[in-house]
Design an enzyme around this catalytic site. Structure first.
Site, PDB file in Angstrom:
ATOM      1  N   HIS A  37      81.904  58.140  51.308  1.00  0.00           N
ATOM      2  CA  HIS A  37      80.509  58.214  51.765  1.00  0.00           C
ATOM      3  C   HIS A  37      80.456  58.143  53.297  1.00  0.00           C
ATOM      4  O   HIS A  37      79.677  58.865  53.938  1.00  0.00           O
ATOM      5  CB  HIS A  37      79.684  57.052  51.207  1.00  0.00           C
ATOM      6  CG  HIS A  37      79.519  57.072  49.724  1.00  0.00           C
ATOM      7  ND1 HIS A  37      80.154  56.199  48.900  1.00  0.00           N
ATOM      8  CD2 HIS A  37      78.760  57.867  48.928  1.00  0.00           C
ATOM      9  CE1 HIS A  37      79.812  56.436  47.639  1.00  0.00           C
ATOM     10  NE2 HIS A  37      78.963  57.453  47.634  1.00  0.00           N
ATOM     11  N   GLY A 149      79.435  66.024  48.468  1.00  0.00           N
ATOM     12  CA  GLY A 149      80.906  66.055  48.464  1.00  0.00           C
ATOM     13  C   GLY A 149      81.431  67.130  47.519  1.00  0.00           C
ATOM     14  O   GLY A 149      80.857  67.383  46.458  1.00  0.00           O
ATOM     15  N   MET A 186      88.614  59.624  46.199  1.00  0.00           N
ATOM     16  CA  MET A 186      87.827  58.386  46.251  1.00  0.00           C
ATOM     17  C   MET A 186      86.584  58.499  45.382  1.00  0.00           C
ATOM     18  O   MET A 186      85.912  59.532  45.364  1.00  0.00           O
ATOM     19  CB  MET A 186      87.413  58.093  47.682  1.00  0.00           C
ATOM     20  CG  MET A 186      88.565  57.523  48.461  1.00  0.00           C
ATOM     21  SD  MET A 186      88.012  56.852  50.013  1.00  0.00           S
ATOM     22  CE  MET A 186      89.604  56.518  50.744  1.00  0.00           C
TER      23      MET A 186
END
Ligand code: PAF
Length: 281
Positions: A37, A149, A186
């Site tokens: 993030h 993302g 992640m």
């Protein structure tokens, strides 16, 4: 950093920024923020002056109530990370702000076909929830840009589709996948993995790299690559939801000469669903 729960209050600040000709970017999140993030925030700064992050754990995109209840809620540390990252505004709405008529009476955005494929097939209704919440956030914040993302590639594509199809006039930016040192993409879900499962989880990316090499070589067909990759993942102990080679333009099934490709996978280990992908060409 301003922290605001109320949409009218947020809009007053945003209007002020527009009067100053600031470009506004929105990063929608469900909190439990990690380095992935934070990389979105860095990228956001390259495009806009005023960075808005929203945190809202959206109930309508969870296909399992247990999953919603167990979703990690880490607001205090999230606020600390965001203010250290110099975010301009944290928008923190509650459910009645987002769904004023209640969830059962809420308008929905449905994108046929693509929403029900791949992750949409294993989590029916999930993407309907995602596109609906993102449109609501877009309508409140009215950003010039928004970032998604590439790990959630299908999500990013659906948001681009919605933005174009509904003429929202927002630029959607795709951000590269951020990985742990061992290659694992992640995700907030990684924290639910035991240390043994984390080692196995890293094999997902390794296996996708091998498969993407075979796709580039074109010595064997896509169906055989998918089958071999699936067998390898099962051998490591994953339950495989899907492993699929698709067009990276619209996720359609590619013909054998197609150039712009992506291999996507969704697997489960220790009850934790992991997704990953590699774009080829
Ligand atoms: O990717 C996510 O975290 C969520 O799906 C999003 C885009 C914030 C919508 O709730």
């Amino acid at each position: 950093m301003d922290v605001i729960n109320d949409k009218s209050e947020a809009q007053i600040l945003l209007d002020e920024q527009r009067r100053k000709n600031s470009k506004i970017i929105l990063i929608p999140t469900m909190g439990n923020l990690h380095d992935g993030h934070l990389s979105l925030i860095e990228l956001a700064r390259e495009h806009a002056d005023y960075v808005v992050v929203s945190i809202f754990i959206n109930p309508t995109q969870f296909t399992d109530n247990k999953d919603f209840d167990n979703y990690p809620r880490t607001l205090e540390s999230d606020i600390e990370k965001l203010s250290l990252a110099n975010v301009s505004l944290l928008f923190l709405p509650d459910c009645s702000c987002i769904y004023p008529y209640g969830i059962d009476h809420a308008a929905k955005v449905i994108i046929p076909e693509m929403s029900n494929d791949l992750c949409g097939k294993v989590r029916p209704g999930h993407f309907e929830g995602v596109t609906s919440i993102v449109l609501r956030l877009f309508n409140i914040i009215k950003p010039d840009f928004s970032i998604f993302g590439q790990k959630d590639f299908q999500q990013k594509l659906l948001i681009e589709w919605m933005t174009t199809d509904l003429s929202l006039g927002i630029n959607i930016i795709g951000a590269p996948i951020i990985r742990e040192d061992n290659g694992l993409a992640m995700s907030s879900r990684n924290q639910h993995l035991s240390s043994t499962a984390k080692l196995t989880a890293a094999k997902l990316y390794e296996t996708l790299i091998e498969a993407s090499g075979s796709i580039r070589d074109r010595k064997i067909g896509f169906a055989s690559i998918q089958r071999e990759t699936e067998e390898r993942l099962i051998g490591y102990g994953f339950f495989v939801d899907y492993i699929s080679i698709r067009s990276s333009i619209d996720l359609s099934i590619p013909d054998k000469d197609a150039k712009k490709l992506i291999i996507l996978a969704s697997v489960i280990i220790e009850d934790v669903r992991l997704i990953d992908n590699i774009i080829i060409g």
